[in-house]
Write a protein that holds these residues in place. Sequence first.
Motif, short mmCIF file in Angstrom:
data_model
loop_
_atom_site.label_atom_id
_atom_site.label_comp_id
_atom_site.label_asym_id
_atom_site.label_seq_id
_atom_site.Cartn_x
_atom_site.Cartn_y
_atom_site.Cartn_z
N ARG A 184 0.90 -1.22 -0.06
CA ARG A 184 0.07 0.09 -0.10
C ARG A 184 0.87 1.29 -0.03
O ARG A 184 0.65 2.38 -0.55
N ASP A 185 2.18 1.20 0.76
CA ASP A 185 2.77 2.54 0.78
C ASP A 185 3.50 2.60 -0.53
O ASP A 185 4.50 3.75 -0.52
N VAL B 210 8.76 1.74 -7.59
CA VAL B 210 9.40 0.67 -7.85
C VAL B 210 10.57 0.24 -6.72
O VAL B 210 11.28 1.14 -6.64
N ASP B 211 10.68 -0.74 -6.33
CA ASP B 211 11.75 -1.25 -5.51
C ASP B 211 12.64 -2.01 -6.22
O ASP B 211 12.41 -3.07 -6.47
N PRO B 212 13.77 -1.67 -6.95
CA PRO B 212 14.49 -2.48 -7.79
C PRO B 212 15.11 -3.41 -7.08
O PRO B 212 15.68 -4.51 -7.79
N ALA B 213 15.17 -3.55 -5.70
CA ALA B 213 15.77 -4.81 -4.82
C ALA B 213 14.97 -6.05 -5.00
O ALA B 213 15.24 -7.07 -4.90
N THR B 214 13.39 -5.71 -5.60
CA THR B 214 12.58 -6.85 -5.40
C THR B 214 12.14 -7.25 -7.14
O THR B 214 11.16 -8.05 -7.00
N VAL B 215 12.72 -6.52 -7.87
CA VAL B 215 12.40 -6.55 -9.28
C VAL B 215 13.48 -7.08 -10.03
O VAL B 215 14.78 -6.90 -9.90
#
Length: 141
Positions: A51-52, A65-70
């Motif tokens: 949600r955040d 986008v969190d590149p660490a999780t993609v």
Amino acid sequence: MRVVLGDKDENAPDRLTAYEIPLHTGDELRTPHDVAALLRTVHTGTHIYPRDRVSTVMGMTLFTVDPATVDPAAFTHDDWTHTLLRSLAQSSTEERPQTQLCGFLFLAPDQLRLYLDTEENLPGMTAADVRPGSALTALLG
């Protein structure tokens, strides 16, 4: 960096999606290829965002986008072709290069004919067929 994506000719904010991607990875900047690879991944398939990480901006849904999780999408033939053409078209020196790119033609998805002109030894135009699909671009006979 924020990037907005949507269908061709679409301009209604509620029909567009914005993605925010951090440009820094530690002390280094992400390259345009890094950003494109992340966008390909997050713009395809199903993704669940906390949600955040979802908000709105200018009437568009904004995903942070969190590149660490993609996992970035793989480099494509189009990426290699773009890199090759950009490096040939934009000289890295202040001087005019001896050989200039005058044009190109796609012969196949992974084959490109380059048209080069030089003021040196060869009169007229020179054509070279290449396969821009790996770290080393293959020059074909």
